[in-house]
Design a protein around this motif. Structure first.
Motif, PDB file in Angstrom:
ATOM      1  N   UNK A   7       1.869 -12.703  27.211  1.00 53.99           N
ATOM      2  CA  UNK A   7       2.610 -11.447  27.102  1.00 53.99           C
ATOM      3  C   UNK A   7       2.896 -11.165  25.644  1.00 53.99           C
ATOM      4  N   UNK A   8       2.655  -9.938  25.238  1.00 51.78           N
ATOM      5  CA  UNK A   8       3.016  -9.483  23.900  1.00 51.78           C
ATOM      6  C   UNK A   8       4.015  -8.343  24.057  1.00 51.78           C
ATOM      7  N   UNK A   9       5.183  -8.531  23.458  1.00 52.07           N
ATOM      8  CA  UNK A   9       6.197  -7.485  23.447  1.00 52.07           C
ATOM      9  C   UNK A   9       6.031  -6.666  22.167  1.00 52.07           C
ATOM     10  N   UNK A  10       6.053  -5.334  22.307  1.00 55.85           N
ATOM     11  CA  UNK A  10       5.947  -4.539  21.093  1.00 55.85           C
ATOM     12  C   UNK A  10       5.770  -3.060  21.359  1.00 55.85           C
ATOM     13  N   UNK A  11       5.589  -2.315  20.290  1.00 54.63           N
ATOM     14  CA  UNK A  11       5.294  -0.883  20.381  1.00 54.63           C
ATOM     15  C   UNK A  11       4.016  -0.638  19.593  1.00 54.63           C
ATOM     16  N   UNK A  12       3.090   0.099  20.140  1.00 53.70           N
ATOM     17  CA  UNK A  12       1.750   0.232  19.545  1.00 53.70           C
ATOM     18  C   UNK A  12       1.713   0.694  18.095  1.00 53.70           C
ATOM     19  N   UNK A  13       2.586   1.603  17.623  1.00 55.89           N
ATOM     20  CA  UNK A  13       2.446   2.063  16.232  1.00 55.89           C
ATOM     21  C   UNK A  13       2.835   1.032  15.172  1.00 55.89           C
ATOM     22  N   UNK A  14       3.522  -0.029  15.576  1.00 56.45           N
ATOM     23  CA  UNK A  14       3.982  -1.030  14.614  1.00 56.45           C
ATOM     24  C   UNK A  14       2.812  -1.806  14.016  1.00 56.45           C
ATOM     25  N   UNK A  15       2.731  -1.822  12.694  1.00 54.68           N
ATOM     26  CA  UNK A  15       1.657  -2.559  12.027  1.00 54.68           C
ATOM     27  C   UNK A  15       1.706  -4.040  12.378  1.00 54.68           C
ATOM     28  N   UNK A  16       2.893  -4.597  12.479  1.00 54.00           N
ATOM     29  CA  UNK A  16       3.007  -6.016  12.817  1.00 54.00           C
ATOM     30  C   UNK A  16       2.555  -6.292  14.244  1.00 54.00           C
ATOM     31  N   UNK A  17       2.886  -5.407  15.153  1.00 49.36           N
ATOM     32  CA  UNK A  17       2.432  -5.567  16.535  1.00 49.36           C
ATOM     33  C   UNK A  17       0.911  -5.436  16.607  1.00 49.36           C
ATOM     34  N   UNK A  18       0.364  -4.516  15.833  1.00 50.51           N
ATOM     35  CA  UNK A  18      -1.088  -4.321  15.822  1.00 50.51           C
ATOM     36  C   UNK A  18      -1.814  -5.611  15.459  1.00 50.51           C
ATOM     37  N   UNK A  19      -1.251  -6.378  14.546  1.00 50.81           N
ATOM     38  CA  UNK A  19      -1.897  -7.627  14.147  1.00 50.81           C
ATOM     39  C   UNK A  19      -2.039  -8.572  15.334  1.00 50.81           C
ATOM     40  N   UNK A  20      -0.955  -8.716  16.096  1.00 47.75           N
ATOM     41  CA  UNK A  20      -0.980  -9.621  17.247  1.00 47.75           C
ATOM     42  C   UNK A  20      -1.967  -9.142  18.303  1.00 47.75           C
ATOM     43  N   UNK A  21      -1.934  -7.847  18.601  1.00 46.57           N
ATOM     44  CA  UNK A  21      -2.811  -7.297  19.634  1.00 46.57           C
ATOM     45  C   UNK A  21      -4.267  -7.367  19.187  1.00 46.57           C
TER      46      UNK A  21
END
Length: 210
Positions: A7-21
């Motif tokens: 599971x990845x918690x986040x919001x798509x526009x976040x640059x940091x979240x983008x790295x994980x995804x």
């Protein structure tokens, strides 16, 4: 590779979240995405999931919980891509790629005003600040990144790898958020971005609406 979902918690526009995804997509790791943070809230749920900071990205893999985007990229590489082109086994090759995850803070500092004033705060637009930011990007990329990319196709080496993830996600702020007329031409950097942005995982994880 398809495995039991994480599971990845986040919001798509976040640059940091983008790295994980992006890392998960490149590795073929099955994951559930929990929309959270920012306008989505749910920060208390993130804390309950095991991240006391209540911030994103947060990764949950079974009983293991991890936060900090660069740590998540490294973890995914270690567990699901070790000794591959994405996450090589050689200590030297891995370290040479790894340093770019942390160096990316230098680029983010340089690009931020140009992105922020064009996308997040158009009402506060300041041409002088945007110009100074673009010049700062040209300096750090031209002096530090392009000399490497003249010798090899990717920051990770001759093949795409985890070392390209952080700067690749942040580069979307530059190419996707700053009008071309305000960017300074960086031919080698531009070519590298063309290669990484053509990847299906980049299109899915990084090239998303703000």
């Amino acid at each position: 590779m398809t495995i039991a979902p994480i599971t990845i918690w986040g919001r798509p526009p976040s640059t940091n979240v983008k790295k994980a995804v992006w890392a998960a997509e490149e590795l073929g790791v099955a994951y559930n995405f929990e929309l959270s943070s920012g306008i989505h809230g749910r920060n208390d749920e993130i804390r309950a999931a095991g991240n006391p900071n209540g911030l994103v990205p947060t990764l949950v893999d079974g009983d293991f919980v991890l936060w900090e985007s660069n740590a998540i990229v490294r973890y995914l590489g270690h567990k699901y891509g070790s000794d591959t082109a994405f996450f090589p086994d050689s200590p030297e090759a891995r370290a040479s790629a790894d340093k770019w995850l942390d160096w990316n803070a230098t680029f983010l500092k340089a690009v931020w005003d140009a992105f922020y004033l064009n996308v997040r705060a158009k009402d506060k637009y300041d041409a002088d600040k945007v110009k100074a930011s673009a010049e700062a990007v040209a300096k750090v990329i031209g002096e530090i990144v392009e000399p490497v990319l003249k010798k090899q196709k990717y920051l990770s080496g001759d093949e795409f790898g985890f070392g390209d993830i952080a700067l690749g996600a942040a580069a979307y702020l530059w190419f996707g958020g700053v009008p071309e007329a305000e960017r300074i031409a960086l031919p080698v950097f531009d070519e590298w971005y063309g290669r990484i942005s053509a990847r299906p995982a980049f299109k899915k994880a990084v090239a998303v609406p703000w």
